[in-house]
Design a protein around this motif. Structure first.
Motif, PDB file in Angstrom:
ATOM      1  N   GLY A   5      10.096  -7.839  10.478  1.00 48.83           N
ATOM      2  CA  GLY A   5      10.001  -8.977   9.579  1.00 48.83           C
ATOM      3  C   GLY A   5      10.319  -8.679   8.126  1.00 48.83           C
ATOM      4  N   VAL A   6      11.123  -7.630   7.877  1.00 46.81           N
ATOM      5  CA  VAL A   6      11.539  -7.311   6.511  1.00 46.81           C
ATOM      6  C   VAL A   6      13.065  -7.248   6.458  1.00 46.81           C
ATOM      7  N   SER A   7      13.606  -7.279   5.246  1.00 46.82           N
ATOM      8  CA  SER A   7      15.059  -7.345   5.100  1.00 46.82           C
ATOM      9  C   SER A   7      15.734  -5.980   5.138  1.00 46.82           C
ATOM     10  N   HIS A   8      14.953  -4.906   5.006  1.00 45.77           N
ATOM     11  CA  HIS A   8      15.553  -3.571   4.911  1.00 45.77           C
ATOM     12  C   HIS A   8      14.553  -2.526   5.400  1.00 45.77           C
ATOM     13  N   LYS A   9      15.053  -1.451   6.001  1.00 48.89           N
ATOM     14  CA  LYS A   9      14.167  -0.391   6.488  1.00 48.89           C
ATOM     15  C   LYS A   9      13.311   0.203   5.386  1.00 48.89           C
ATOM     16  N   ALA A  10      13.830   0.231   4.161  1.00 42.90           N
ATOM     17  CA  ALA A  10      13.067   0.792   3.047  1.00 42.90           C
ATOM     18  C   ALA A  10      11.781   0.027   2.781  1.00 42.90           C
ATOM     19  N   LEU A  11      11.702  -1.209   3.301  1.00 41.26           N
ATOM     20  CA  LEU A  11      10.533  -2.058   3.073  1.00 41.26           C
ATOM     21  C   LEU A  11       9.512  -1.981   4.207  1.00 41.26           C
ATOM     22  N   LEU A  12       9.775  -1.174   5.217  1.00 37.21           N
ATOM     23  CA  LEU A  12       8.832  -1.021   6.321  1.00 37.21           C
ATOM     24  C   LEU A  12       7.486  -0.528   5.808  1.00 37.21           C
ATOM     25  N   ASP A  13       6.421  -1.053   6.374  1.00 40.16           N
ATOM     26  CA  ASP A  13       5.079  -0.662   5.971  1.00 40.16           C
ATOM     27  C   ASP A  13       4.610   0.556   6.768  1.00 40.16           C
ATOM     28  N   VAL A  14       4.201   1.579   6.040  1.00 37.70           N
ATOM     29  CA  VAL A  14       3.624   2.772   6.660  1.00 37.70           C
ATOM     30  C   VAL A  14       2.341   3.098   5.899  1.00 37.70           C
ATOM     31  N   GLY A  15       1.220   2.894   6.544  1.00 37.94           N
ATOM     32  CA  GLY A  15      -0.047   3.194   5.887  1.00 37.94           C
ATOM     33  C   GLY A  15      -0.315   2.355   4.662  1.00 37.94           C
ATOM     34  N   GLY A  16       0.138   1.093   4.683  1.00 38.99           N
ATOM     35  CA  GLY A  16      -0.141   0.200   3.574  1.00 38.99           C
ATOM     36  C   GLY A  16       0.817   0.306   2.400  1.00 38.99           C
ATOM     37  N   ARG A  17       1.871   1.104   2.543  1.00 44.12           N
ATOM     38  CA  ARG A  17       2.867   1.244   1.484  1.00 44.12           C
ATOM     39  C   ARG A  17       4.252   1.197   2.104  1.00 44.12           C
ATOM     40  N   THR A  18       5.247   0.771   1.314  1.00 50.73           N
ATOM     41  CA  THR A  18       6.606   0.764   1.842  1.00 50.73           C
ATOM     42  C   THR A  18       7.130   2.188   1.960  1.00 50.73           C
ATOM     43  N   VAL A  19       8.076   2.351   2.876  1.00 54.78           N
ATOM     44  CA  VAL A  19       8.698   3.661   3.040  1.00 54.78           C
ATOM     45  C   VAL A  19       9.365   4.093   1.738  1.00 54.78           C
TER      46      VAL A  19
END
Length: 255
Positions: A28-42
């Protein structure tokens, strides 16, 4: 990140592939860099790791508005990427010069000490350092995990998305990368570029990874060297749903 009086630019590749990324869309995000990991984006985690290594500047290659916003909020400079990663790196190298450390925005577990190793273990006389992880290091860090490896005469290796463009001569490697990208559907041309002798050495199992990287460099007139990662986790990025699941589990474990 200062070695031998060199001031390093850290380049983070965060371009968007044509049509978007399937993993990002599924999350549900526009880019992999925005993926949530542990409450923060990659991307936030990658910028933290890069900054911890102490570069002179951090440059993010991004064309997604949300990615640019995060990068700028964290004090990074932004540059519009080209149509492909090789051309993007080439443009950045022309704009900011060497030495330049290159990594990717999906390197969720990235640590400052991996960056410092990539730089410090690149020989003084080299133009380019390429970090890869031997299979034994990956399996020690991730017992039972299945990953993709490139098998050579000295064992199996996995890429770490860390490259040190130490001198301006390293642009020759980027130009080779650009030509190989152009010929990716014409394998015979790719073989011609790396040399049939090296292909034969590979086929007969006589070519080590260090020799392969060194000989490709010699063919284009530079000195390129393997940097063998000491931590097998350096080979983990977020390309597939299984990778994201693994990274989230490792974060939950405090790793």
């Amino acid at each position: 990140m200062t070695t031998a009086n060199e001031r390093v630019t850290a380049l983070i590749l965060a371009g968007t592939r044509p049509g978007g990324d399937p993993l990002a869309s599924a999350e549900g995000v526009s880019h992999k860099a925005l993926l949530d990991v542990g409450g923060r984006t990659v991307l936030d985690r990658v910028i933290d790791a890069v900054r911890g290594a102490g570069p002179e500047r951090i440059v993010v290659l991004a064309d997604d508005a949300a990615v640019v916003a995060i990068a700028e909020a964290r004090g990074a400079e932004c540059m519009v990427p080209a149509t492909g990663p090789s051309q993007s790196v080439h443009n950045a190298l022309e704009a900011f010069g060497a030495p330049m450390l290159v990594t990717t925005s999906d390197h969720a577990l990235l640590r400052p000490d991996w960056i410092r190793q990539c730089i410090d273990d690149t020989p003084e006389a080299a133009d380019l350092g390429v970090m890869l992880a031997p299979r034994r290091a990956v399996e020690e860090a991730l017992p039972g995990n299945k990953r993709t490896y490139l098998k050579l005469g000295d064992g199996e290796w996995s890429g770490c998305n860390l490259f040190y463009l130490k001198t301006p001569r390293s642009r020759e490697a980027i130009r080779l990368w650009m030509r190989i990208e152009q010929d990716r559907k014409k394998p015979w041309r790719m073989v011609a570029k790396i040399g049939p002798g090296m292909l034969l050495a590979y086929l007969f199992g006589r070519l080590s990874m260090a020799d392969a990287i060194r000989r490709i460099g010699q063919r284009i007139g530079i000195r390129s060297e393997l940097v063998a990662a000491r931590d097998g986790l350096a080979a983990v990025d977020v390309d597939k749903p299984q990778d994201l699941e693994l990274v989230r589990a490792l974060m939950a474990e405090g790793r």
